[in-house]
Design a protein around this motif. Structure first.
Motif, PDB file in Angstrom:
ATOM      1  N   GLY A 191       5.964  -0.065  -0.204  1.00 18.80           N
ATOM      2  CA  GLY A 191       6.667   0.239  -1.446  1.00 18.80           C
ATOM      3  C   GLY A 191       8.154  -0.021  -1.380  1.00 18.80           C
ATOM      4  O   GLY A 191       8.777   0.031  -0.330  1.00 18.80           O
ATOM      5  N   MET A 192       8.732  -0.275  -2.558  1.00 13.60           N
ATOM      6  CA  MET A 192      10.155  -0.631  -2.625  1.00 13.60           C
ATOM      7  C   MET A 192      11.068   0.564  -2.356  1.00 13.60           C
ATOM      8  O   MET A 192      12.221   0.387  -1.950  1.00 13.60           O
ATOM      9  CB  MET A 192      10.480  -1.237  -3.987  1.00 13.60           C
ATOM     10  N   THR A 193      10.576   1.778  -2.574  1.00 12.76           N
ATOM     11  CA  THR A 193      11.438   2.938  -2.323  1.00 12.76           C
ATOM     12  C   THR A 193      11.739   3.052  -0.836  1.00 12.76           C
ATOM     13  O   THR A 193      12.892   3.257  -0.439  1.00 12.76           O
ATOM     14  CB  THR A 193      10.772   4.226  -2.842  1.00 12.76           C
ATOM     15  N   ARG A 194      10.717   2.915  -0.015  1.00 18.03           N
ATOM     16  CA  ARG A 194      10.936   2.967   1.434  1.00 18.03           C
ATOM     17  C   ARG A 194      11.685   1.741   1.938  1.00 18.03           C
ATOM     18  O   ARG A 194      12.544   1.850   2.813  1.00 18.03           O
ATOM     19  CB  ARG A 194       9.586   3.072   2.155  1.00 18.03           C
ATOM     20  N   GLU A 195      11.350   0.573   1.394  1.00 15.38           N
ATOM     21  CA  GLU A 195      11.868  -0.667   1.953  1.00 15.38           C
ATOM     22  C   GLU A 195      13.256  -1.046   1.447  1.00 15.38           C
ATOM     23  O   GLU A 195      14.028  -1.654   2.186  1.00 15.38           O
ATOM     24  CB  GLU A 195      10.897  -1.817   1.642  1.00 15.38           C
TER      25      GLU A 195
ATOM     26  N   PHE B 285       0.816  -1.208   0.000  1.00 12.03           N
ATOM     27  CA  PHE B 285       0.000   0.000   0.000  1.00 12.03           C
ATOM     28  C   PHE B 285       0.855   1.266   0.000  1.00 12.03           C
ATOM     29  O   PHE B 285       1.941   1.318   0.599  1.00 12.03           O
ATOM     30  CB  PHE B 285      -0.948   0.004   1.198  1.00 12.03           C
ATOM     31  N   ARG B 286       0.316   2.288  -0.635  1.00  8.84           N
ATOM     32  CA  ARG B 286       1.022   3.560  -0.791  1.00  8.84           C
ATOM     33  C   ARG B 286       1.250   4.258   0.557  1.00  8.84           C
ATOM     34  O   ARG B 286       2.231   4.980   0.733  1.00  8.84           O
ATOM     35  CB  ARG B 286       0.217   4.458  -1.731  1.00  8.84           C
TER      36      ARG B 286
ATOM     37  N   ASP C 139      -5.139   1.994  -9.133  1.00  9.13           N
ATOM     38  CA  ASP C 139      -5.726   1.969  -7.793  1.00  9.13           C
ATOM     39  C   ASP C 139      -4.920   2.905  -6.893  1.00  9.13           C
ATOM     40  O   ASP C 139      -3.742   2.659  -6.616  1.00  9.13           O
ATOM     41  CB  ASP C 139      -5.691   0.549  -7.238  1.00  9.13           C
ATOM     42  N   PRO C 140      -5.515   3.983  -6.391  1.00  5.65           N
ATOM     43  CA  PRO C 140      -4.734   4.984  -5.660  1.00  5.65           C
ATOM     44  C   PRO C 140      -4.220   4.537  -4.297  1.00  5.65           C
ATOM     45  O   PRO C 140      -3.390   5.223  -3.707  1.00  5.65           O
ATOM     46  CB  PRO C 140      -5.726   6.150  -5.505  1.00  5.65           C
ATOM     47  N   VAL C 141      -4.669   3.409  -3.802  1.00  3.99           N
ATOM     48  CA  VAL C 141      -4.186   2.967  -2.493  1.00  3.99           C
ATOM     49  C   VAL C 141      -2.907   2.137  -2.612  1.00  3.99           C
ATOM     50  O   VAL C 141      -2.238   1.885  -1.600  1.00  3.99           O
ATOM     51  CB  VAL C 141      -5.256   2.157  -1.723  1.00  3.99           C
ATOM     52  N   LEU C 142      -2.564   1.729  -3.821  1.00  4.76           N
ATOM     53  CA  LEU C 142      -1.401   0.852  -3.998  1.00  4.76           C
ATOM     54  C   LEU C 142      -0.117   1.658  -4.169  1.00  4.76           C
ATOM     55  O   LEU C 142      -0.115   2.795  -4.620  1.00  4.76           O
ATOM     56  CB  LEU C 142      -1.614  -0.061  -5.198  1.00  4.76           C
ATOM     57  N   CYS C 143       1.004   1.024  -3.824  1.00  2.00           N
ATOM     58  CA  CYS C 143       2.305   1.698  -3.834  1.00  2.00           C
ATOM     59  C   CYS C 143       2.872   1.790  -5.250  1.00  2.00           C
ATOM     60  O   CYS C 143       2.323   1.237  -6.208  1.00  2.00           O
ATOM     61  CB  CYS C 143       3.280   0.965  -2.919  1.00  2.00           C
TER      62      CYS C 143
END
Length: 321
Positions: A173-177, A168-169, A205-209
């Motif tokens: 997400g891979m940027t944070r992780e 979820f956004r 879908d706006p809730v996804l990362c």
């Protein structure tokens, strides 16, 4: 004496740390907690001798060190409670997702005076030490830049599926992780970075990362950092971080496999250990023991993690051209 440790959050990261703390002579897990019964059951299978606490607060009360492997949003409250009780704190990354909240957390941790660190897994590893030495000694020549390439067939990856929040956004997400590790590594070697431009891509879908990120960052002196990250397609995981110099360039693949090029093919710096993850976690725990004892250590400080968070969240918003 071994440091009495509570583990809050028993997903994959919490259980992984638990597994490696158990045989480490400097740590004694004494309590653990997670709101999910299935995560608790998995942890008890790993460590039947470690009690499950009735609440996070009860787990923290039994310990001198609190390891927070829960998702970012609840982490601040637990960290503040632990620090207020005089407990040392070891936090998973990212530090948080809201900059104001994280700034307040860092200020409170610093004011408390308790030992505190953030788990960027490369901090105590040989690759960071080797590349830092090579860069500072001049062995790499003039610094030419850093390239980060991260590609996955799917996100979350198969072993992360139980941590549903990662897709979820809001927090995942891979940027944070993943990219956060490389940003920390880069700032340790090259100093502060700023975002020149960043272009994330998101699904309908706006809730996804995010599913992709292209970005350029620069050091104060203008050394470029280039990022290419994407999800999709039949492929193996690729996690590659290259620090480029005019005389030699060093590459780290899969977080710890270091190789060097002096114009030809990249060659391994040393043979890979049989279990790289075990070696890395042992090094992190050795450094954590130093941190808890109030001695110099290589782990990421909360303020370093805050600096990384600023970059991450700016890139996820998109900026520049």
């Amino acid at each position: 004496m071994a440091v009495k440790t509570a583990i809050i959050g028993l997903g994959i990261m919490g259980r992984r740390m638990l597994e490696h703390m158990l045989p480490h002579e400097e740590f004694a897990p004494v309590a653990m907690w997670d709101p999910a019964p299935e995560a608790c059951a998995e942890a008890q299978r790993l460590a039947p001798g470690v009690p499950l606490a009735a609440s996070a607060e009860a787990a923290m009360a039994a310990a001198d060190l609190v390891y927070l492997a829960c998702p970012p949003v609840p982490r601040k409250a637990y960290a503040l409670a632990a620090a207020a009780a005089g407990k040392a704190v070891f936090l998973e990354k990212p530090l948080g997702v809201d900059l104001g909240e994280s700034e307040a957390l860092v200020a409170a941790l610093e004011a408390s005076g308790v030992p505190a660190a953030v788990n960027f897994t490369q901090a105590a590893g040989e690759a960071l030490a080797n590349i830092s030495d090579a860069a500072s000694s001049g062995a790499m020549g003039e610094m030419a830049g850093v390239d980060m390439v991260v590609t996955y067939a799917a996100w979350p990856r198969a072993w992360q599926q139980a941590a549903d929040w990662l897709r979820f956004r809001a927090e995942g997400g891979m940027t944070r992780e993943v990219l956060s590790h490389f940003l920390f590594f880069t700032q340790r070697i090259l100093g502060p970075l700023s975002v020149v431009w960043a272009q994330p891509s998101y699904p309908a879908d706006p809730v996804l990362c995010e599913t992709a990120l292209l970005a350029r960052l620069e050091t104060v002196g203008g050394v470029p950092v280039s990022i290419l990250a994407s999800v999709g397609g039949a492929q193996p995981d690729r996690q590659e971080f290259t620090v480029k110099g005019s005389l030699a360039s060093h590459r780290v693949s899969n977080f710890s496999d270091e190789s060097v090029s002096r114009g030809g093919p990249f060659e391994p710096v040393s043979p890979a250990p049989a279990d790289p993850r075990a070696v890395a976690l042992r090094a992190q725990l050795d450094a954590l023991a130093l941190c808890v004892a109030g001695r110099p250590h290589p782990l990421a400080t909360p303020r370093e993690a805050l600096d990384v968070q600023r970059l991450v969240e700016e890139m996820l918003r998109g900026s520049g051209r």
